[in-house]
Design a protein around this motif. Structure first.
Motif, PDB file in Angstrom:
ATOM      1  N   ALA A  18    -123.857  66.844  49.364  1.00 50.10           N
ATOM      2  CA  ALA A  18    -125.199  66.641  48.834  1.00 50.10           C
ATOM      3  C   ALA A  18    -126.165  67.405  49.732  1.00 50.10           C
ATOM      4  O   ALA A  18    -125.929  67.540  50.940  1.00 50.10           O
ATOM      5  CB  ALA A  18    -125.564  65.158  48.799  1.00 50.10           C
ATOM      6  N   ALA A  19    -127.238  67.926  49.118  1.00 41.70           N
ATOM      7  CA  ALA A  19    -128.190  68.730  49.892  1.00 41.70           C
ATOM      8  C   ALA A  19    -129.545  68.681  49.219  1.00 41.70           C
ATOM      9  O   ALA A  19    -129.642  68.459  48.005  1.00 41.70           O
ATOM     10  CB  ALA A  19    -127.715  70.180  49.967  1.00 41.70           C
ATOM     11  N   VAL A  31    -125.253  68.142  53.623  1.00 42.33           N
ATOM     12  CA  VAL A  31    -124.207  67.248  54.130  1.00 42.33           C
ATOM     13  C   VAL A  31    -122.903  67.508  53.360  1.00 42.33           C
ATOM     14  O   VAL A  31    -122.911  67.551  52.128  1.00 42.33           O
ATOM     15  CB  VAL A  31    -124.627  65.766  53.957  1.00 42.33           C
ATOM     16  N   VAL A  32    -121.822  67.711  54.099  1.00 47.42           N
ATOM     17  CA  VAL A  32    -120.519  67.949  53.463  1.00 47.42           C
ATOM     18  C   VAL A  32    -119.504  66.996  54.078  1.00 47.42           C
ATOM     19  O   VAL A  32    -119.305  67.011  55.297  1.00 47.42           O
ATOM     20  CB  VAL A  32    -120.039  69.412  53.669  1.00 47.42           C
ATOM     21  N   ILE A  58    -119.501  59.433  47.853  1.00 47.89           N
ATOM     22  CA  ILE A  58    -120.696  59.954  47.171  1.00 47.89           C
ATOM     23  C   ILE A  58    -121.995  59.232  47.571  1.00 47.89           C
ATOM     24  O   ILE A  58    -122.999  59.888  47.858  1.00 47.89           O
ATOM     25  CB  ILE A  58    -120.488  59.976  45.624  1.00 47.89           C
ATOM     26  N   VAL A  59    -121.964  57.898  47.633  1.00 46.15           N
ATOM     27  CA  VAL A  59    -123.208  57.164  47.943  1.00 46.15           C
ATOM     28  C   VAL A  59    -123.678  57.468  49.376  1.00 46.15           C
ATOM     29  O   VAL A  59    -124.814  57.902  49.578  1.00 46.15           O
ATOM     30  CB  VAL A  59    -123.047  55.650  47.677  1.00 46.15           C
ATOM     31  N   PRO A  60    -122.808  57.296  50.396  1.00 45.80           N
ATOM     32  CA  PRO A  60    -123.285  57.608  51.753  1.00 45.80           C
ATOM     33  C   PRO A  60    -123.686  59.065  51.941  1.00 45.80           C
ATOM     34  O   PRO A  60    -124.634  59.353  52.686  1.00 45.80           O
ATOM     35  CB  PRO A  60    -122.106  57.236  52.666  1.00 45.80           C
ATOM     36  N   VAL A  62    -124.995  61.230  49.700  1.00 48.37           N
ATOM     37  CA  VAL A  62    -126.318  61.475  49.100  1.00 48.37           C
ATOM     38  C   VAL A  62    -127.401  60.815  49.955  1.00 48.37           C
ATOM     39  O   VAL A  62    -128.444  61.416  50.236  1.00 48.37           O
ATOM     40  CB  VAL A  62    -126.374  60.977  47.634  1.00 48.37           C
ATOM     41  N   ARG A  63    -127.125  59.579  50.392  1.00 49.05           N
ATOM     42  CA  ARG A  63    -128.098  58.865  51.243  1.00 49.05           C
ATOM     43  C   ARG A  63    -128.414  59.675  52.498  1.00 49.05           C
ATOM     44  O   ARG A  63    -129.557  59.827  52.885  1.00 49.05           O
ATOM     45  CB  ARG A  63    -127.491  57.533  51.662  1.00 49.05           C
ATOM     46  N   GLN A  64    -127.351  60.201  53.118  1.00 49.74           N
ATOM     47  CA  GLN A  64    -127.534  60.962  54.356  1.00 49.74           C
ATOM     48  C   GLN A  64    -128.330  62.247  54.101  1.00 49.74           C
ATOM     49  O   GLN A  64    -129.209  62.606  54.880  1.00 49.74           O
ATOM     50  CB  GLN A  64    -126.169  61.305  54.968  1.00 49.74           C
ATOM     51  N   ALA A  65    -128.021  62.922  52.989  1.00 43.97           N
ATOM     52  CA  ALA A  65    -128.742  64.170  52.674  1.00 43.97           C
ATOM     53  C   ALA A  65    -130.226  63.891  52.480  1.00 43.97           C
ATOM     54  O   ALA A  65    -131.076  64.663  52.932  1.00 43.97           O
ATOM     55  CB  ALA A  65    -128.148  64.834  51.446  1.00 43.97           C
ATOM     56  N   LEU A  66    -130.538  62.784  51.825  1.00 48.79           N
ATOM     57  CA  LEU A  66    -131.947  62.424  51.621  1.00 48.79           C
ATOM     58  C   LEU A  66    -132.598  62.056  52.947  1.00 48.79           C
ATOM     59  O   LEU A  66    -133.693  62.519  53.260  1.00 48.79           O
ATOM     60  CB  LEU A  66    -132.059  61.253  50.644  1.00 48.79           C
ATOM     61  N   ALA A  67    -131.897  61.231  53.735  1.00 45.12           N
ATOM     62  CA  ALA A  67    -132.458  60.785  55.017  1.00 45.12           C
ATOM     63  C   ALA A  67    -132.748  61.992  55.907  1.00 45.12           C
ATOM     64  O   ALA A  67    -133.828  62.098  56.506  1.00 45.12           O
ATOM     65  CB  ALA A  67    -131.495  59.832  55.703  1.00 45.12           C
ATOM     66  N   GLU A  68    -131.794  62.934  55.975  1.00 48.54           N
ATOM     67  CA  GLU A  68    -131.987  64.101  56.849  1.00 48.54           C
ATOM     68  C   GLU A  68    -133.082  65.030  56.347  1.00 48.54           C
ATOM     69  O   GLU A  68    -133.641  65.813  57.100  1.00 48.54           O
ATOM     70  CB  GLU A  68    -130.668  64.867  56.990  1.00 48.54           C
ATOM     71  N   SER A  69    -133.377  64.955  55.053  1.00 53.53           N
ATOM     72  CA  SER A  69    -134.412  65.845  54.499  1.00 53.53           C
ATOM     73  C   SER A  69    -135.804  65.248  54.671  1.00 53.53           C
ATOM     74  O   SER A  69    -136.807  65.928  54.466  1.00 53.53           O
ATOM     75  CB  SER A  69    -134.154  66.100  53.014  1.00 53.53           C
ATOM     76  N   GLY A  70    -135.841  63.954  54.996  1.00 49.57           N
ATOM     77  CA  GLY A  70    -137.135  63.284  55.103  1.00 49.57           C
ATOM     78  C   GLY A  70    -137.732  62.968  53.729  1.00 49.57           C
ATOM     79  O   GLY A  70    -138.885  62.561  53.636  1.00 49.57           O
ATOM     80  N   LYS A  71    -136.934  63.175  52.666  1.00 46.39           N
ATOM     81  CA  LYS A  71    -137.423  62.880  51.315  1.00 46.39           C
ATOM     82  C   LYS A  71    -136.927  61.497  50.890  1.00 46.39           C
ATOM     83  O   LYS A  71    -135.969  60.958  51.451  1.00 46.39           O
ATOM     84  CB  LYS A  71    -136.916  63.914  50.304  1.00 46.39           C
TER      85      LYS A  71
END
Ligand code: KG4
Ligand code: ZN
Length: 398
Positions: A18-19, A31-32, A58-60, A62-71
């Protein structure tokens, strides 16, 4: 224009990714989650296990990609997901999740072809570096574990068109790396190991003749290939839209058999079995572990195999670049991470004055930033996916 933040999701094979990418030109997070450890004991990807791992990750991810993006979920502008090609069960995990997310958030949903994603990984990074001047037409070699395709890519406003002018007739190049590594007791995946070990062998020690594929419709280069490109007809089961001009197909099952013959005629079976046992007992073998278990003869064989693969990929791609008079060459997909391929491609393309671009190594192999980047022009053109779209395991790129 306001920046557009797209959340990309990729689950076509053995990576859950997810990115978040801004306006197709800036990776905000990437995140890969790799499944290598799951598939390693089997020497290849086991589809059922891959689907199960995607469900877990998939859930963790996507969560991590969002958290790291600040979105936040609410502040992204669209959700993009790989529709195909890939393993149907794996694709379905990403698609179902993306659909649910888009529906719940009331955000646009965009379906992306995985191969188009690999091509846009190059553009994304060029733009990120400030290069907005990529010249067209582009010839893209997409070379990975599942694909060896040559596409002519052109941009028309926000839209893109792709014409397939070559594909593998049997094994993909990455598949050949993986099968040869397995055959030599080096484990999975094979590409990165062969890449590193090749530097310790003599690439001229063993001669491999890669078969010259003669396509039934193969013709000589047309007088004005760019005109033919615009006149393309639909078709080409595996490659997408095929061209009436010359084709540049690949074939890599022969070289795998040639390596097997070498193993048989040089009585290497016993030493391979020992290597396989020793290496599989080490959780994460390092280069020293591989080298300690490979004699000079096998290192020469590995280096010679890689050299033959690299030469064939480059010779055919540059011949196609000449025949279709392209302005730029892209090389992308997992095998594009190969050091020898990058170095030799750059040297040979420079001789012809053709610029060649690669993604960085993390964006060469499967990732979701490339999916979010390929989705951006579709977002601008409002090419959205209906909620009832499904996975397309054999999806062609056109
Ligand atoms: O693009 P990718 O991650 O997945 C597919 O879409 O297939 O590519 C994975 C493939 C594998 O076959 C792997 O062995 C190969 O890319 N690969 C490499 C290297 N790194 C990955 N092949 C040669 N040299 C490398 N350094
Ligand atoms: Zn891929």
């Amino acid at each position: 224009m306001a920046p557009v933040f797209i959340l990309g999701i990729e689950s076509s094979c053995d990576e859950t990714a997810a990115a978040v990418v801004r306006s197709g030109e800036q990776v905000i997070s990437n995140v890969v989650a790799s499944q290598i450890a799951t598939h390693q004991p089997y020497g290849g990807v086991v589809p059922e296990l891959a689907s199960r791992e995607h469900l877990r990750a998939i859930v963790p991810v996507v969560r991590q990609a969002l958290a790291e993006s600040g979105k936040t979920y609410e502040s992204i502008d669209a959700v993009a997901v790989t529709q195909g090609p890939g393993l149907a069960g794996c694709l379905l995990v990403g698609i179902s999740y993306a659909k649910a997310l888009a529906f719940a958030l009331d955000k646009p949903l965009i379906a992306v072809n995985h191969l188009e994603g690999h091509i846009h990984a190059v553009l994304l990074e060029e733009r990120q570096k400030g290069n907005h001047e990529v010249r067209f037409p582009v010839l893209a070699l997409v070379v990975s574990g599942g694909h060896t395709h040559l596409y002519l890519a052109e941009q028309h406003g926000e839209g893109w068109s792709y014409h397939n002018i070559g594909h593998t007739r049997d094994d993909a190049a990455g598949e050949a790396f993986d099968k040869v590594a397995k055959l030599l007791g080096l484990g999975y995946p094979g590409g990165p190991v062969i890449d590193r070990l090749s530097q310790h062998g003599d690439p001229r020690a063993v001669k491999f003749a890669i078969s010259q594929i003669k396509h039934p419709d193969r013709r000589t280069a047309a007088t004005n290939p760019t005109l033919i490109a615009k006149d393309a007809t639909k078709g080409g089961a595996t490659g997408g839209v095929s061209m009436p001009g010359p084709r540049f197909d690949f074939s890599y099952s022969g070289i795998k058999t040639a390596v097997l013959r070498y193993v048989e005629t040089h009585n290497l079976a016993e030493s391979i079995e020992v290597r396989r046992r020793v290496l599989s007992a080490i959780a994460k073998p390092k280069l020293e572990d591989y080298l300690a278990n490979c004699d000079p003869q096998v290192l020469d064989l590995i280096a010679s195999f890689q050299r033959a693969m690299v030469e064939d990929l480059i010779i055919k791609t540059l011949a196609a670049a000449r025949a279709y008079d392209v302005a730029t060459v892209f090389v992308t997909g997992g095998v594009a991470a190969n050091n020898e391929l990058r170095k030799t491609f750059e040297r040979e393309a420079a001789k012809e004055g053709t610029p060649v671009f690669f993604p960085s190594r993390p964006l060469s192999t499967d990732n979701a930033a490339m999916i979010a980047a390929a989705a951006y022009p579709k977002f601008l053109a409002r090419q959205l996916a209906p909620m009832d779209f499904s996975a397309e395991a054999g999806m062609a790129l056109r």
